[in-house]
Design an enzyme around this catalytic site. Sequence first.
Site, PDB file in Angstrom:
ATOM      1  N   ASP A 192       0.827  -1.212   0.000  1.00  0.00           N
ATOM      2  CA  ASP A 192       0.000   0.000   0.000  1.00  0.00           C
ATOM      3  C   ASP A 192       0.859   1.259   0.000  1.00  0.00           C
ATOM      4  OD1 ASP A 192      -2.734   0.317  -0.207  1.00  0.00           O
ATOM      5  OD2 ASP A 192      -3.149  -0.437   1.793  1.00  0.00           O
TER       6      ASP A 192
ATOM      7  N   GLU B  23      -5.519   7.291   0.050  1.00  0.00           N
ATOM      8  CA  GLU B  23      -5.975   6.586   1.250  1.00  0.00           C
ATOM      9  C   GLU B  23      -4.978   6.610   2.404  1.00  0.00           C
ATOM     10  OE1 GLU B  23      -8.266   2.458   2.346  1.00  0.00           O
ATOM     11  OE2 GLU B  23      -7.012   2.500   0.565  1.00  0.00           O
TER      12      GLU B  23
ATOM     13  N   ASP C 101      -6.435   5.032  -4.945  1.00  0.00           N
ATOM     14  CA  ASP C 101      -6.428   3.907  -4.010  1.00  0.00           C
ATOM     15  C   ASP C 101      -5.243   3.038  -4.403  1.00  0.00           C
ATOM     16  OD1 ASP C 101      -6.838   1.798  -2.300  1.00  0.00           O
ATOM     17  OD2 ASP C 101      -9.017   1.834  -2.513  1.00  0.00           O
TER      18      ASP C 101
ATOM     19  N   ASP D 164      -6.720  -1.382  -3.791  1.00  0.00           N
ATOM     20  CA  ASP D 164      -8.143  -1.537  -3.510  1.00  0.00           C
ATOM     21  C   ASP D 164      -8.441  -3.033  -3.468  1.00  0.00           C
ATOM     22  OD1 ASP D 164     -10.862  -0.789  -3.207  1.00  0.00           O
ATOM     23  OD2 ASP D 164     -11.206  -1.203  -5.315  1.00  0.00           O
TER      24      ASP D 164
ATOM     25  N   THR E 238      -7.881  -5.129  -0.163  1.00  0.00           N
ATOM     26  CA  THR E 238      -6.738  -5.627   0.612  1.00  0.00           C
ATOM     27  C   THR E 238      -6.880  -7.110   0.961  1.00  0.00           C
ATOM     28  OG1 THR E 238      -7.758  -4.824   2.657  1.00  0.00           O
ATOM     29  CG2 THR E 238      -6.202  -3.369   1.563  1.00  0.00           C
TER      30      THR E 238
ATOM     31  N   ASP F  50     -12.396   4.641  -3.725  1.00  0.00           N
ATOM     32  CA  ASP F  50     -12.900   3.287  -3.933  1.00  0.00           C
ATOM     33  C   ASP F  50     -13.736   3.150  -5.198  1.00  0.00           C
ATOM     34  OD1 ASP F  50     -11.803   2.055  -1.672  1.00  0.00           O
ATOM     35  OD2 ASP F  50     -13.432   2.747  -0.392  1.00  0.00           O
TER      36      ASP F  50
END
Length: 345
Positions: free
Chosen positions: A45, A68, A122, A125, A127, A270
């Site tokens: 991430d 994010e 994101d 997206d 996870t 998202d």
Amino acid sequence: MAWEKELDVGLRAVRAAAQVCRSVQRSITPETLAKQDKSPVTIADFASQAIVCRALAESFPQDAVIAEEEASALLAPENETFVERMLAELRATGVAAVREEVAAWIDHGRHTPHPRRFWTLDPIDGTKGFLRGEQYAISLALIVEGRIEVAVLGCPNLPAAGADNHPPGTVFTAVRGGGAQVRPLDDVRAPPRPVHTSPTRNPAQARLCESVESGHSAHGASAEIAARLGLQHPPVRLDSQAKYAVVARGEADIYLRLPTKKDYREKIWDHAGGVLVVEEAGGRVTDVEGRLLDFTCGAELARNRGVVATNGGLHEPVLAAVASVLGRGGTSPARESEEKSALNA
């Protein structure tokens, strides 16, 4: 072509981010999952956001980014091992940097005011899909005056349509007014191919896709809606904005993201990338009450509830079925009963 530079920069950034995400995902073992160790997805991430925000800052220094993740955790001494792994993954992609540089790139995505022109990202997206070795996405979109103008949706584990025996990995792009396209994720020289939603008009023949996790979308309500539409196919469940991708290329006809709580609001990162891909492929995307998604409220879709994406021709009957199950502005009775039971357990 309008937005040519933005599309090129976004495409290259998402491809680079996918490279590091794949590397980290390959390191996940059964022991990692058994221990419920989320460090791989956290490493990916942060690295993914750093790569994309670095590219955007270099090419469009005046543009804000709403993403994010934030970098404060990277600066804590106890996270040294975690940070070293992330820096090593970045070096493997040709990005050499120290912790403070990477933290600055990540926090380039922490703009909270709502500017006239901004990107939303994101970095991973889906996870849980990432940890399971299944579907996840890297979603990037440019929003100008509240309209999504450019979208890049990288799906590293999604095979090319009709090519399950080929290496997985696709990247979908869209420019407002210019249609939606798909490319192999790894072959930068392959020409893009247009994608279109399905021509299905009979609800009974439609295919529904929804989130794997019931906490992300009310599965009970989806089943009620499917019954009212007379759907004959079982729902396809997959993680991430890959659901938008399969609707855009006609493998599914309906994607429902139904409210699970009355006060929950979706995050813009998202959905923004997937929304434009579906719309430019010929589909429609609204909230559960038929309103266009409003990207002028910062990080949340504060004026919307849930999301309904379709191939276009099925949108009105789907909205009617959604309204008959959810009513106006609420969750389904079945979902409310589930929530009460959970509270009383």
